[in-house]
Design a protein around this motif. Sequence first.
Motif, short mmCIF file in Angstrom:
data_model
loop_
_atom_site.label_atom_id
_atom_site.label_comp_id
_atom_site.label_asym_id
_atom_site.label_seq_id
_atom_site.Cartn_x
_atom_site.Cartn_y
_atom_site.Cartn_z
N LEU A 100 -5.86 5.94 -7.77
CA LEU A 100 -5.74 5.23 -6.49
C LEU A 100 -6.91 4.28 -6.28
N LYS A 101 -8.11 4.75 -6.63
CA LYS A 101 -9.30 3.93 -6.42
C LYS A 101 -9.28 2.70 -7.31
N LEU A 102 -8.92 2.86 -8.57
CA LEU A 102 -8.94 1.73 -9.51
C LEU A 102 -7.82 0.74 -9.24
N THR A 103 -6.69 1.23 -8.74
CA THR A 103 -5.56 0.34 -8.45
C THR A 103 -5.51 -0.10 -6.99
N ASN A 104 -6.46 0.39 -6.19
CA ASN A 104 -6.51 0.05 -4.76
C ASN A 104 -5.20 0.38 -4.07
N SER A 105 -4.66 1.56 -4.39
CA SER A 105 -3.38 2.00 -3.83
C SER A 105 -3.62 2.94 -2.66
N ASP A 106 -2.58 3.12 -1.85
CA ASP A 106 -2.66 4.01 -0.71
C ASP A 106 -2.50 5.45 -1.16
N ALA A 107 -3.27 6.35 -0.53
CA ALA A 107 -3.21 7.76 -0.87
C ALA A 107 -2.11 8.46 -0.08
N PHE A 108 -1.41 9.39 -0.73
CA PHE A 108 -0.41 10.19 -0.05
C PHE A 108 -1.11 11.26 0.78
#
Length: 373
Positions: A100-108
């Motif tokens: 999530l951190k490397l792809t700048n994605s939202d956390a579930f």
Amino acid sequence: MASFLNITSPPFFSSRTSLSPSPPPTFTAQLTQFKKGWCWKLKCLPSSGPSQETDSEPPETAPSPSNSASLLSSSSVSTYNWCAGLGGVGFLETAYLTFLKLTNSDAFCPIGGGNCGDVLSSDYAVVFGVPLPLIGMISYGLVATLGLQWSGKKFPFGIEESNGRLLLLGCTTSMAVASGYFLYILSTKFSGTSCTYCLLSAFLSFSLFFITLKDFGLEEIQKFLGLQLCIASVVIFSLNTSYATLRPASSSLADINLEYFTTEITTPSSPFAISLARHLQSTGAKMYGAFWCSHCQEQKQIFGKEAAELLNYVECFPNGFRKGTKMIKACADAKLEGFPTWVINGQVLSGDQELSELAKVSGFKIEESNQPS
């Protein structure tokens, strides 16, 4: 009668009843016969007392060093299994957070509201430029690997079991200290923010620490207490050094908590603005902005009320803004550097723009009757 007496009488009466007397036995012969009879009786008596235990049971011997090592190894198998299991769970969790951190994605968010990613996207999620979840993934992976190897009594690199136990203790001590430090950061810098992943990681770290510590006796704990304090000091000093430059900049934003609001557009739209807005919509042009951005509101005022409603406007903070809040994925993927930002035909324009500039970039043909005044 004499014969009968000679057969049935005891030996010491035979000298009186025998018709032909025989020489009396000597004292030495009688003593020898007495010893034989007494010894025979001793051997026939039921054996009892300590002599039986001595003859029937082998003597107890002190455990050899090899036996002590085997007992230590068997008692430590459960500890290694726990380290492998809990370390594996921690590895999976931190691997997910690293992605999530490397792809700048939202956390579930399994529990709580939608701000699970606030901590992950903050400046405290990086230590000396390295993502914190990546450091956790390496730490949990090391503990899980050591526990998995040593649970099968396989000691890689020639490491002895005593040194392996000490290595595990050092790893789990540093992880527990770091988790305690981050719980302090969570309670002071992110008050009111739910972080299920942070609490799970802290639980796993403290569990691994106490499970590893229980294999050491009181004397061993006292022996290695200085080493543990040294490890704890290094961890705290490193984290303080990494975050020292963040605190002055972030202190002014720590109390910001903006609820989402809308601003009414009061200016009327010209025919040119409406035609341009429709053209921008048809070409897929997008305007990225934030509800609290004054320049974004000014850009909408330039278009006017009717035309602004036709724009492909993307709000980057639809749930409000506070310290550590992440932009939505669409804005993060656009790699914005400020607000407002226009993306027209692959071209990026930063800041509020004049209508004529937007028409030029988008290829809108300005008719003389519809030219902006």
